[in-house]
Write a protein that holds these residues in place. Structure first.
Motif, PDB file in Angstrom:
ATOM      1  N   ALA A 156       0.853  -1.194   0.000  1.00 36.53           N
ATOM      2  CA  ALA A 156       0.000   0.000   0.000  1.00 36.53           C
ATOM      3  C   ALA A 156       0.889   1.245   0.000  1.00 36.53           C
ATOM      4  O   ALA A 156       2.030   1.207   0.437  1.00 36.53           O
ATOM      5  CB  ALA A 156      -0.903  -0.008   1.227  1.00 36.53           C
ATOM      6  N   GLY A 157       0.334   2.322  -0.499  1.00 35.44           N
ATOM      7  CA  GLY A 157       1.058   3.592  -0.512  1.00 35.44           C
ATOM      8  C   GLY A 157       0.656   4.422  -1.704  1.00 35.44           C
ATOM      9  O   GLY A 157      -0.181   4.013  -2.518  1.00 35.44           O
ATOM     10  N   ASP A 158       1.260   5.592  -1.808  1.00 29.86           N
ATOM     11  CA  ASP A 158       1.002   6.482  -2.927  1.00 29.86           C
ATOM     12  C   ASP A 158       1.458   5.785  -4.217  1.00 29.86           C
ATOM     13  O   ASP A 158       2.631   5.392  -4.335  1.00 29.86           O
ATOM     14  CB  ASP A 158       1.742   7.803  -2.721  1.00 29.86           C
ATOM     15  CG  ASP A 158       1.433   8.797  -3.807  1.00 29.86           C
ATOM     16  OD1 ASP A 158       0.242   9.117  -4.003  1.00 29.86           O
ATOM     17  OD2 ASP A 158       2.391   9.247  -4.479  1.00 29.86           O
ATOM     18  N   ALA A 159       0.554   5.609  -5.163  1.00 29.58           N
ATOM     19  CA  ALA A 159       0.815   4.779  -6.344  1.00 29.58           C
ATOM     20  C   ALA A 159       2.094   5.153  -7.101  1.00 29.58           C
ATOM     21  O   ALA A 159       2.884   4.260  -7.436  1.00 29.58           O
ATOM     22  CB  ALA A 159      -0.395   4.780  -7.271  1.00 29.58           C
ATOM     23  N   PRO A 160       2.364   6.426  -7.404  1.00 31.54           N
ATOM     24  CA  PRO A 160       3.622   6.718  -8.111  1.00 31.54           C
ATOM     25  C   PRO A 160       4.858   6.303  -7.317  1.00 31.54           C
ATOM     26  O   PRO A 160       5.800   5.733  -7.882  1.00 31.54           O
ATOM     27  CB  PRO A 160       3.572   8.235  -8.319  1.00 31.54           C
ATOM     28  CG  PRO A 160       2.123   8.569  -8.305  1.00 31.54           C
ATOM     29  CD  PRO A 160       1.529   7.621  -7.293  1.00 31.54           C
ATOM     30  N   ASP A 161       4.853   6.570  -6.014  1.00 33.86           N
ATOM     31  CA  ASP A 161       5.997   6.183  -5.183  1.00 33.86           C
ATOM     32  C   ASP A 161       6.159   4.663  -5.148  1.00 33.86           C
ATOM     33  O   ASP A 161       7.278   4.146  -5.219  1.00 33.86           O
ATOM     34  CB  ASP A 161       5.831   6.701  -3.752  1.00 33.86           C
ATOM     35  CG  ASP A 161       5.947   8.208  -3.652  1.00 33.86           C
ATOM     36  OD1 ASP A 161       6.562   8.835  -4.547  1.00 33.86           O
ATOM     37  OD2 ASP A 161       5.415   8.772  -2.679  1.00 33.86           O
ATOM     38  N   VAL A 162       5.050   3.948  -5.030  1.00 35.74           N
ATOM     39  CA  VAL A 162       5.107   2.489  -4.978  1.00 35.74           C
ATOM     40  C   VAL A 162       5.595   1.936  -6.316  1.00 35.74           C
ATOM     41  O   VAL A 162       6.437   1.027  -6.344  1.00 35.74           O
ATOM     42  CB  VAL A 162       3.741   1.888  -4.580  1.00 35.74           C
ATOM     43  CG1 VAL A 162       3.757   0.367  -4.697  1.00 35.74           C
ATOM     44  CG2 VAL A 162       3.370   2.313  -3.162  1.00 35.74           C
ATOM     45  N   LEU A 163       5.102   2.480  -7.426  1.00 32.82           N
ATOM     46  CA  LEU A 163       5.547   2.013  -8.738  1.00 32.82           C
ATOM     47  C   LEU A 163       7.053   2.220  -8.908  1.00 32.82           C
ATOM     48  O   LEU A 163       7.765   1.321  -9.369  1.00 32.82           O
ATOM     49  CB  LEU A 163       4.783   2.716  -9.865  1.00 32.82           C
ATOM     50  CG  LEU A 163       5.186   2.329 -11.284  1.00 32.82           C
ATOM     51  CD1 LEU A 163       4.978   0.841 -11.538  1.00 32.82           C
ATOM     52  CD2 LEU A 163       4.407   3.175 -12.293  1.00 32.82           C
ATOM     53  N   LEU A 164       7.537   3.375  -8.527  1.00 27.46           N
ATOM     54  CA  LEU A 164       8.975   3.636  -8.649  1.00 27.46           C
ATOM     55  C   LEU A 164       9.767   2.703  -7.729  1.00 27.46           C
ATOM     56  O   LEU A 164      10.821   2.188  -8.118  1.00 27.46           O
ATOM     57  CB  LEU A 164       9.279   5.107  -8.349  1.00 27.46           C
ATOM     58  CG  LEU A 164       8.707   6.100  -9.364  1.00 27.46           C
ATOM     59  CD1 LEU A 164       8.949   7.532  -8.917  1.00 27.46           C
ATOM     60  CD2 LEU A 164       9.270   5.860 -10.772  1.00 27.46           C
ATOM     61  N   TRP A 165       9.267   2.444  -6.537  1.00 17.86           N
ATOM     62  CA  TRP A 165       9.948   1.522  -5.632  1.00 17.86           C
ATOM     63  C   TRP A 165       9.921   0.093  -6.183  1.00 17.86           C
ATOM     64  O   TRP A 165      10.938  -0.606  -6.161  1.00 17.86           O
ATOM     65  CB  TRP A 165       9.314   1.556  -4.237  1.00 17.86           C
ATOM     66  CG  TRP A 165       9.973   0.581  -3.313  1.00 17.86           C
ATOM     67  CD1 TRP A 165      11.168   0.736  -2.678  1.00 17.86           C
ATOM     68  CD2 TRP A 165       9.484  -0.720  -2.961  1.00 17.86           C
ATOM     69  NE1 TRP A 165      11.462  -0.392  -1.944  1.00 17.86           N
ATOM     70  CE2 TRP A 165      10.444  -1.302  -2.104  1.00 17.86           C
ATOM     71  CE3 TRP A 165       8.343  -1.437  -3.281  1.00 17.86           C
ATOM     72  CZ2 TRP A 165      10.276  -2.577  -1.564  1.00 17.86           C
ATOM     73  CZ3 TRP A 165       8.180  -2.709  -2.745  1.00 17.86           C
ATOM     74  CH2 TRP A 165       9.142  -3.260  -1.890  1.00 17.86           C
TER      75      TRP A 165
END
Length: 188
Positions: A156-165
């Motif tokens: 879970a998390g902010d989608a752009p941040d999660v995608l980059l991670w």
């Protein structure tokens, strides 16, 4: 995911990078060893390859063809090639039956190819923007769609941040930076 999502990703790439055409596109694209120019050409290549897979219904490997962008093409022209290839993928996805399958390390549906096209476009736009010194993150809506389709185990998390991670391009609090990853495009 749909052809409209593929078009939206290419439109976003063009919007973000078009105002930076005067910068040096021979510099590395973020942490990649490729230049910004080469990375943009790679996006076009992948979009065209995905379109070929969907329309050719290749069952056990990638079709044996390749895209060659003229090495003398300006960054603006490379972005034109990206948009053209994105439109080809969008049309291919829209014309395909949802039940059709083509090969991408297993049987993949048209929506999976759309998701991979969006992911390639957004992630490499991020790489190019980073290389050019342009602050930018992938849009929330497209990031959430990519995560849902290609990374069902994403935290879970902010989608752009999660995608980059998820793709080794960013940090998430309390989690080690990823050094390897794969997405799940194949179905069944």
């Amino acid at each position: 995911m749909t052809g409209a999502d593929v078009r939206a990703a290419a439109d976003e790439m063009t919007r973000v990078l078009h105002t930076h055409l005067d910068r040096d596109w021979s510099v590395p694209a973020g942490t990649l060893s490729w230049s910004c120019w080469t990375t943009a050409a790679h996006v076009a290549h992948d979009l065209l390859a995905y379109a070929g897979q969907v329309t050719g219904l290749a069952q056990d490997s990638y079709l044996p063809y390749d895209l060659r962008v003229s090495p003398t093409a300006s960054p603006a022209r490379v972005l034109d090639v990206v948009r053209a290839c994105a439109r080809l993928l969008a049309v291919a996805v829209e014309a395909a039956e949802p039940t059709e399958r083509a090969w991408h390390w297993g049987p993949c549906d048209p929506a999976g190819f759309a998701a991979m096209g969006v992911a390639e476009t957004m992630l490499h736009t991020h790489d190019i923007a980073l290389g050019l010194g342009v602050p930018w993150q992938p849009p929330h809506g497209l990031s959430a769609l990519v995560l849902r389709r290609l990374f069902p185990d994403a935290p879970a998390g902010d989608a752009p941040d999660v995608l980059l991670w998820m793709t080794g391009r960013g940090e998430l609090p309390g989690r080690a930076r990823r050094t390897s990853w794969t997405w799940r495009a194949a179905v069944e």
